[in-house]
Design an enzyme around this catalytic site. Structure first.
Site, mmCIF file in Angstrom:
data_model
loop_
_atom_site.group_PDB
_atom_site.id
_atom_site.type_symbol
_atom_site.label_atom_id
_atom_site.label_comp_id
_atom_site.label_asym_id
_atom_site.label_seq_id
_atom_site.Cartn_x
_atom_site.Cartn_y
_atom_site.Cartn_z
ATOM 1 C CG ASP A 124 76.635 82.857 -25.829
ATOM 2 O OD1 ASP A 124 76.427 82.364 -26.732
ATOM 3 O OD2 ASP A 124 77.678 83.737 -27.106
ATOM 4 C CG HIS A 125 72.644 81.658 -25.568
ATOM 5 N ND1 HIS A 125 73.744 83.229 -26.157
ATOM 6 C CD2 HIS A 125 72.039 82.999 -26.127
ATOM 7 C CE1 HIS A 125 73.092 83.942 -26.964
ATOM 8 N NE2 HIS A 125 71.981 83.680 -26.978
ATOM 9 C CG ASP A 189 72.551 86.065 -30.950
ATOM 10 O OD1 ASP A 189 72.398 84.990 -29.776
ATOM 11 O OD2 ASP A 189 72.542 86.946 -30.875
ATOM 12 N NE ARG A 471 66.662 92.629 -29.477
ATOM 13 C CZ ARG A 471 66.879 91.260 -30.273
ATOM 14 N NH1 ARG A 471 67.526 90.145 -29.772
ATOM 15 N NH2 ARG A 471 67.159 92.128 -31.341
ATOM 16 C CB SER A 666 66.622 86.911 -30.350
ATOM 17 O OG SER A 666 67.512 87.236 -29.538
ATOM 18 N NE ARG A 668 65.267 83.151 -28.375
ATOM 19 C CZ ARG A 668 65.100 83.941 -27.935
ATOM 20 N NH1 ARG A 668 63.546 84.150 -26.921
ATOM 21 N NH2 ARG A 668 65.726 84.905 -27.011
#
Length: 778
Positions: A124-125, A189, A471, A666, A668
């Site tokens: 999806d990213h 995520d 966000r 995020s 990340r």
């Protein structure tokens, strides 16, 4: 502490829900329709919970019940909110494609034949929004073929469910197919908590945490505090579920939920759909919460039935007594919101906790001199792309069309999943939104995470956009630091897009129809669930094959997208002296500042290449600029990654000094991998965001905080420092010795940390992955 309020008996259907005494919990019910042999184990959860109940002898919140029912060692586990480290056994792992690359690369290096815990990967990213859904998707498949092939083959090899590009956003797919009440899931995520809308404790983690669970190790979490949010009254009119979390964000701020689970309860819950509850839980990530969740209720049962999981809803009813807080359970903090009095809110710009009710927003625009013209309105994303969201948005668009007008600002629509896209196409909402002027984007994250090839304004040009996303940090959506991004419900986004102005309040203001007459928009309407059921759309799921032995996972040594990992070096057992400060970051330093997304997403599987974005968005306190730091060895000013690489070549370790809530945003993992890869030893801050702190520990770094936050001010960017690493011990402070660059005596600063014994082994061995590999060899 505040006591949990006793909800009205009908609020959770308590008069007709069965209890564990009435119905056996040993029934075999599959967790999902997409897998075989993975059963919901309410019997085991109940047994574990009863062990803990006897030990604690006190009422528990719902959040505690989920966590404690998943303890690896319920008999011996130390349990104290806010202090103990819980070892847990999650039911599932979910990864999105950007983070899955590194997670799978790490899992491959552990040498196991298949994942030990049910796992899925969701593409999806990596799909950039440009000209529309179908063409954008085809372009993404071409550009990212190497990565998609790697994910497809590695998922097939290691028994992982694979959702192909176009399937939808990970969080929407989880809610539609995998979430169930009382479950514990981790996802790579930060918006994984979306599944709290189905009563699941779904927690965002770094990829290294996911690898632990995939490899059958317990997952470690510091026992969260629990913040109760009691909802009374009911939603109506222009007020939407999104407004609840926008209000909560304003109350608690971006730091207020740190180290806590937000638990929503009370009679007001009954006026919120299951997907609306998901919206609220999703954006809980913006207040730093470990996760957010709702106690089990009838709206969850209805959603499970609508998504072909009625058997799960019925089974949950037999465990319903444990799918809510015990009467008298205590919360560490309590917030109460009367939904009947709640106004629609708009949050931002530049931070998700600047909450303004719509009645005061026009004044705020004027006072703050925010650009009044609205350039773009964006709805959808993992936060607000449900059938209910889309149908309410379409009702407002249809109202405008019936008066002969369309969107004045640019307008985009991001369906959350292929199922939502197909259903709104069948039921007509999509056509309405397109007729209104909307561009329907791919079923993917798109502009929400910076995957947006925006061309209507130049970089640096001040402008305003409004979205139903979660966000809105500086540059988050379009990489333009001058874009003022506001967050609201889809309803307000559509209404303000019609007006093309931030000064429009649909509750009080009028618009001009095609003939110049004034009219007021009607209150939005929409159904929580489609009356004809969901249309699943295209088949986008790849199940792992039964015979996986012959599958090869190839990574080309020449690839600039994928790179096999080399283990980090173990600690040398010594203190580190005379280290430079790579950067003293000033103000907000999110994971977007530390490891930007957008065009950098394509390097998520190549650690060396993506490290070229390390800390390029952080503001240097020495000069107020980003990506310009002083090299202590040659006196030159250069980019942050280039300076770090120079230190690494010269064998010099370095540290970063950071401000409050360092690493928020995020989950990340690359924001922790990159400083480790480029030779960093420690990140020393006033405070950390939870996920980032854990990620740094996993990679063998030292996340440390000033015992006295004011000590941040004493250290100058050109100072040299000694870090007495040999002092590292559980519950004990460490010493940072500072050698001022402008002369004068060295002075000591006390640093705190949250390492436990197991985490100290990660540092000593060089990383959690090294520790895992070491254990496998024994």
């Amino acid at each position: 502490m505040a006591d949990a309020a006793v909800d009205h008996p009908r609020a959770l259907g308590r008069r007709n829900f069965a209890t564990p005494a009435d119905t056996p919990l040993s029934k075999k019910v599959e967790m999902t329709n997409w897998e075989k042999g993975h059963y919901i184990n309410y019997a085991k959860m109940n047994e574990t919970l009863n062990i803990v109940r006897q030990r604690l002898n006190k009422p528990m919140t719902y959040a505690e019940k989920i966590l404690y029912s998943h303890l690896d060692d319920p008999h011996g586990q130390e349990i104290e909110r806010g202090k103990s480290y819980l070892k847990l056994r999650p039911d599932r792992v979910a990864c999105q494609d950007a983070t899955a690359q590194m997670a799978i690369l790490q899992f491959m290096s552990a040498g196991m034949p298949s994942v030990a815990t049910p796992t899925t990967v969701h593409c999806d990213h990596l799909i950039e929004a440009q000209i529309g859904g179908e063409k954008d998707l085809e372009r993404a498949k071409s550009i990212n073929k190497e990565v998609y092939d790697f994910l497809s083959s590695s998922c097939a090899k290691y028994n992982i469910g694979f959702w192909r590009p176009g399937s939808g956003i990970i969080h929407q797919i989880i809610l539609e197919n995998y979430a169930f009440p009382g479950a514990l899931m981790i996802g790579t995520d930060s918006h994984t908590p979306n599944a709290g809308g189905l009563g699941m404790a779904a927690i965002g983690v770094g990829g290294a945490d996911a690898v632990d669970v995939m490899a059958n190790l317990p997952w470690e979490l510091k026992a969260p505090k629990v913040i109760g949010v009691k909802l009374t009254g009911q939603l109506s009119g222009w007020t939407a579920p999104k407004d609840i979390i926008l209000k909560v964000a304003g109350i608690l701020t971006v730091k207020g939920g740190t180290g806590a689970i937000i638990e929503y309860h009370g009679p007001g819950v009954n006026s919120i759909s299951c997907t609306g509850m998901g919206t609220i839980c999703n954006m809980g990530a913006e207040i730093g919460a470990t996760t957010s969740l709702f106690t089990f209720n009838d709206n969850m049962s209805k959603y499970l039935a609508a998504t072909n999981r009625k058997e799960i809803g019925d089974f949950a009813r037999s465990y319903a007594a444990e799918l809510r807080a015990d009467e008298g359970a205590e919360y560490d903090e309590m917030v109460e919101i009367n939904l009947s009095e709640l106004e629609p809110h708009i949050n931002g710009p530049f931070t998700p906790d600047l909450a303004t009710p719509i009645s005061k927003f026009k004044d705020a625009v004027k006072e703050n001199k925010w650009p009044e013209e609205l350039k773009v309105g964006l709805i959808g994303s993992c936060t607000n792309s449900s059938y209910e969201d889309m149908s309410r948005a379409a009702s407002i668009a249809q109202d405008a069309l019936s008066h002969g007008i369309k969107a004045k600002a640019h307008f985009t629509v991001t369906p959350g999943s292929e199922q939502i896209r197909a259903t709104i196409e069948r039921d007509g909402q999509m056509k309405t939104l397109e007729d209104f002027g909307g561009m329907v984007l791919a079923n993917a994250c798109g502009p929400c995470i910076g995957q947006w090839d925006r061309r209507d304004v130049k970089k640096g040009e001040p402008n305003s956009i409004i979205s139903s996303y979660n966000r809105n940090f500086t540059g988050r959506n379009d990489a333009n630091p001058a874009t003022h991004a506001f967050v609201a419900s889809p309803d307000l986004v559509v209404a303000m897009t019609i007006a093309g102005s931030l000064n429009f309040n649909p509750l009080t203001d009028t618009l001009k129809d095609k003939d110049g007459n004034d009219f007021k928009l009607s209150v939005p309407t929409g159904e929580a669930l489609p009356s004809q059921g969901f249309d699943p759309g295209n088949d986008t799921y790849q199940a792992p094959p039964e015979d996986r032995a012959s599958i090869n996972v190839a990574v080309s040594p020449q690839s600039d997208r994928l790179q096999l990992l080399e283990p980090f070096q173990a600690w040398d057992g010594k203190d580190s002296n005379d280290m430079p400060i790579l950067i003293k970051a000033k103000g907000k330093t999110t994971t977007d500042h530390i490891s930007m997304a957008g065009p950098w997403l394509k390097y998520r599987g190549h650690l060396d290449n993506i490290s070229n974005n390390m800390l390029i968005g952080a503001i240097n306190s020495a000069n107020g600029e980003a990506n310009k730091v002083h090299n202590a060895t040659n006196g030159e000013w250069d980019a942050v990654p280039a300076t770090a690489r120079d230190y690494k070549r010269k064998g010099i370790k370095w540290v970063v000094i950071g401000d409050w809530n360092y690493g928020e945003g995020s989950s990340r993992e690359h924001a922790a991998l990159e400083p480790r890869h480029l030779g960093g030893l420690a990140i020393i801050t006033r405070s950390f965001a939870r996920i980032h702190e854990t990620n740094l520990k996993k990679q063998g770094m030292l996340p440390l905080t000033f015992s006295n936050p004011e000590d941040y001010e004493k250290i100058q960017p050109d100072d040299k420092v000694d870090l007495l690493c040999t002092q590292l011990a559980v519950g004990k402070p460490m010493t940072l010795r500072v050698h001022p660059s402008k002369g004068g005596d060295a002075f000591d600063v006390e640093l705190s940390h949250t390492f436990n014994e197991g985490q100290m082994e990660w540092f000593k061995n060089g990383s959690a992955l090294n520790t895992m590999a070491k254990a496998h060899k024994k």
